[in-house]
Design an enzyme around this catalytic site. Sequence first.
Site, PDB file in Angstrom:
ATOM      1  N   TYR A  84      45.682  53.981  53.043  1.00 18.80           N
ATOM      2  CA  TYR A  84      46.625  54.291  51.966  1.00 18.80           C
ATOM      3  C   TYR A  84      47.158  55.699  52.205  1.00 18.80           C
ATOM      4  O   TYR A  84      46.404  56.569  52.679  1.00 18.80           O
ATOM      5  CB  TYR A  84      45.907  54.296  50.624  1.00 18.80           C
ATOM      6  CG  TYR A  84      45.832  52.967  49.916  1.00 18.80           C
ATOM      7  CD1 TYR A  84      44.636  52.550  49.337  1.00 18.80           C
ATOM      8  CD2 TYR A  84      46.945  52.137  49.781  1.00 18.80           C
ATOM      9  CE1 TYR A  84      44.551  51.343  48.652  1.00 18.80           C
ATOM     10  CE2 TYR A  84      46.864  50.931  49.112  1.00 18.80           C
ATOM     11  CZ  TYR A  84      45.673  50.544  48.551  1.00 18.80           C
ATOM     12  OH  TYR A  84      45.582  49.349  47.873  1.00 18.80           O
ATOM     13  N   GLU A 130      41.855  52.883  42.882  1.00 19.58           N
ATOM     14  CA  GLU A 130      40.894  53.647  42.050  1.00 19.58           C
ATOM     15  C   GLU A 130      41.021  55.135  42.398  1.00 19.58           C
ATOM     16  O   GLU A 130      40.072  55.906  42.241  1.00 19.58           O
ATOM     17  CB  GLU A 130      39.452  53.185  42.265  1.00 19.58           C
ATOM     18  CG  GLU A 130      39.148  51.789  41.727  1.00 19.58           C
ATOM     19  CD  GLU A 130      39.841  50.714  42.529  1.00 19.58           C
ATOM     20  OE1 GLU A 130      39.564  50.623  43.743  1.00 19.58           O
ATOM     21  OE2 GLU A 130      40.675  49.984  41.979  1.00 19.58           O
ATOM     22  N   ASN A 189      52.323  48.110  46.099  1.00 26.78           N
ATOM     23  CA  ASN A 189      50.950  47.615  46.178  1.00 26.78           C
ATOM     24  C   ASN A 189      50.690  46.656  45.026  1.00 26.78           C
ATOM     25  O   ASN A 189      50.754  47.068  43.857  1.00 26.78           O
ATOM     26  CB  ASN A 189      49.959  48.782  46.103  1.00 26.78           C
ATOM     27  CG  ASN A 189      48.563  48.353  46.482  1.00 26.78           C
ATOM     28  OD1 ASN A 189      48.222  48.296  47.651  1.00 26.78           O
ATOM     29  ND2 ASN A 189      47.756  48.021  45.480  1.00 26.78           N
ATOM     30  N   GLU A 190      50.461  45.390  45.369  1.00 29.95           N
ATOM     31  CA  GLU A 190      50.246  44.357  44.334  1.00 29.95           C
ATOM     32  C   GLU A 190      51.292  44.488  43.225  1.00 29.95           C
ATOM     33  O   GLU A 190      50.976  44.485  42.033  1.00 29.95           O
ATOM     34  CB  GLU A 190      48.840  44.482  43.742  1.00 29.95           C
ATOM     35  CG  GLU A 190      47.736  44.149  44.690  1.00 29.95           C
ATOM     36  CD  GLU A 190      46.416  43.926  43.944  1.00 29.95           C
ATOM     37  OE1 GLU A 190      46.141  44.649  42.983  1.00 29.95           O
ATOM     38  OE2 GLU A 190      45.673  43.004  44.337  1.00 29.95           O
ATOM     39  N   GLU A 270      43.239  42.372  51.794  1.00 29.61           N
ATOM     40  CA  GLU A 270      42.075  42.990  51.157  1.00 29.61           C
ATOM     41  C   GLU A 270      40.994  41.947  50.979  1.00 29.61           C
ATOM     42  O   GLU A 270      40.945  41.236  49.987  1.00 29.61           O
ATOM     43  CB  GLU A 270      42.443  43.605  49.801  1.00 29.61           C
ATOM     44  CG  GLU A 270      43.350  44.784  49.889  1.00 29.61           C
ATOM     45  CD  GLU A 270      43.563  45.450  48.544  1.00 29.61           C
ATOM     46  OE1 GLU A 270      42.733  45.264  47.644  1.00 29.61           O
ATOM     47  OE2 GLU A 270      44.590  46.150  48.387  1.00 29.61           O
TER      48      GLU A 270
HETATM   49  C1  LIG Z   1      44.889  41.761  39.112  1.00 24.41           C
HETATM   50  C2  LIG Z   1      44.785  43.128  39.712  1.00 24.41           C
HETATM   51  C3  LIG Z   1      43.399  43.512  40.184  1.00 24.41           C
HETATM   52  C4  LIG Z   1      43.398  44.954  40.523  1.00 24.41           C
HETATM   53  N1  LIG Z   1      43.382  45.085  41.974  1.00 24.41           N
HETATM   54  C5  LIG Z   1      42.387  45.676  42.594  1.00 24.41           C
HETATM   55  S1  LIG Z   1      40.924  46.218  41.898  1.00 24.41           S
HETATM   56  C6  LIG Z   1      40.211  46.815  43.444  1.00 24.41           C
HETATM   57  C7  LIG Z   1      41.346  46.751  44.464  1.00 24.41           C
HETATM   58  C8  LIG Z   1      41.974  48.147  44.747  1.00 24.41           C
HETATM   59  O1  LIG Z   1      42.375  48.741  43.529  1.00 24.41           O
HETATM   60  C9  LIG Z   1      43.197  47.990  45.670  1.00 24.41           C
HETATM   61  O2  LIG Z   1      43.820  49.248  45.845  1.00 24.41           O
HETATM   62  C10 LIG Z   1      44.203  47.033  45.058  1.00 24.41           C
HETATM   63  O3  LIG Z   1      45.276  46.845  45.988  1.00 24.41           O
HETATM   64  C11 LIG Z   1      43.560  45.694  44.754  1.00 24.41           C
HETATM   65  N2  LIG Z   1      42.413  45.925  43.905  1.00 24.41           N
END
Ligand SMILES: CCCC/N=C1\SC[C@@H]2[C@H](O)[C@H](O)[C@@H](O)CN12
Length: 658
Positions: A84, A130, A189-190, A270
């Site tokens: 990242y 996080e 990201n997501e 991931e």
């Molecule tokens: C529905 C969303 C769930 C949140 N996504 C998470 S919780 C742990 C991991 C890390 O944060 C990571 O950086 C995220 O891309 C995916 N993820």
Amino acid sequence: IVCFKMAAWFEMRFSFLLVHFLVLVGLTCAGNFSIDYDNNTFLKDGKPFRYVSGSIHYSRVHPFYWKDRLNKMRIGGLNAVQIYVPWNVHELSPGKFTFSGASDLPQFLTLAKESDLVVLVRLGPYICGEWEFGGFPAWLLTENKDMILRTSDPSYISFVDKWYTALLTTLKPYLYDNGGPVVMVQIENEYGSYFACDSDYLKFLYHKVRRVLGDSVIIYTTDGDGDGYLKCGTIQGAYATVDFGPTQSPLGNFKSQRDFEPKGPLVNSEFYTGWLDHWGQPHSHYDWVNVAKSLDLILELGANINMYMYEGGTNFGYMNGANDPPYMPVPTSYDYDAPLNESGDITVKYYAFRDIISKYYSLPSDPITPNTPKGKYGPQQMIFMSTVQDALSILCPEGPTMSTYPLSMEEVKHYYGFILYRHKLKSAVTNSSLVTDGVRDRGYVMVDQLPQGMLYREDTTEVKVTGSAGQYLDIFVENTARVGFSTAMNFMRKGLIYNVTLGGEMVTGWEIYPIHLENMQHVKASRSSPKLSSSGNLATPSIYGGKVNFGATKDPPMDTFLDMRPWAKGQAFVNDFNLGRYWPQEGPQVTLYVPAPVFSTTGTNQLFVLELEYSPCSRTNDTVCTVNLTDIPYIDAKPAGRNIEAESRGAWRKHNVH
Ligand SMILES: CCCC/N=C1\SC[C@@H]2[C@H](O)[C@H](O)[C@@H](O)CN12
């Protein structure tokens, strides 16, 4: 050299062909990484290539250890790493970019190439992870507190544009096509998990990357493995990938990727080898057998995989993130129960995953690198130095901002850690109610430095206060992290963000002191003592220091772990290195990782601690005023007793993990 000699030979004989030849040579010397949609594979220099990757975050590993971790990942059988790029470690204030020291991305990429690893770069601007504020710099909130993050909001986009220009121009020489290790770059990201679903925003990011990096680098996106996520997370031109954890039927998890990418390589960006922690929750643990079996199933499909995390590392300083709702900060340790633990040591998962990978690829012949030695230096003598208030001239050399009403941290341009709000009492109060629901996130209330009680954003908005006219009412606020996920991110101001009443009256007239803990080392020992609350469980937030004693050894300092028990909660430094937050009584993390390179090998080393609640120190008996340097990490303590909040946090985890 070969290319150069070939070019020189041609120039002597067929200079008119030189231009064409150089282009050919240039292409031959540079790499080429692409997608072969017909055969559902990546191609690396024209040959089918499947990556077996692991996530490591350079901002969570001391730069001295980058090479060590990358080498262990290579020996573990990986051929790629995924990183990242946290915007908030590279643009510390608007327009001031840094790519040096702990943020030396070019150096990290160079080391990855030397370790024969290709790199998948997750550009952000939002990275989740996080990490504090999902990687966003908190000064964005100063620029425009109404900014809607992760959208085509012009005030947001204008900052992203400048940041992307700085990042992408730095990155370009390290593209695989230019001889570097970078084979793919991820935008956002997501995004499909975010409420906005703003395709104009994704289009902006995509075209910005194309404009700077050119047409050949693969741009990709990552989303949860569900069509509902990919619907808003994908964009034309970017290769859609998914993320999911251990599973017995990976083909089912890949279905949503196939719905958006009918052809092309399967990619799990991931694959969770473990999971995140929150303060007050049990340490997350994924059984290695289950994860290894699932890894095998995914590799058997010929899919590409990135293990998240492979090396978790540490949220040094104030860079831990948080989730919400309910508000739940994550600890300093980002161990993630990963194959390489927080201090880079080999775990059973490392061996297990390496064996699985060896079914598909021959492993490097190098022996597995031994763990770094750990120092057991034992109890360290500390002394009380000063209360925060008595050291304000050092901790806040710029002096206070005066304001009628409280100002947030962002409004005084102080973004991380601690801030003191001071009000001189105009009249005596006895057991009067001080009320605010604006504390972000924990507030220690004092009168004349005598603790009155604590405020906490989730459940404590009132403290009874007693004091005389002319005495100082102080509220010492800790920003425990900005949320890095969900809509809550857009309401992330810190400090005191709403007004305060006392005895039903609005409190006006505040002195606001940003606290710079990096100045702790200049604080002189004062003659005062911390005051103890009537309940005996809160002492004036104070600074303690001590010279590190490595014992009789002549060896250079080694990695070690700082055990703060029975101290309560605070921030720890070695010399000027901010190790992070400690909160051993909340758990699950008890010890703080101390990387050896933070110690001086020539001069003396000092420990500094800001203790917020209670230290074992007393004027009469300094034998108990110690902290402990041990050789064993302890990050899986069972939080004491029934904790409703922790249980509701568990609800977050169930709700949010797809
Ligand atoms: C529905 C969303 C769930 C949140 N996504 C998470 S919780 C742990 C991991 C890390 O944060 C990571 O950086 C995220 O891309 C995916 N993820």
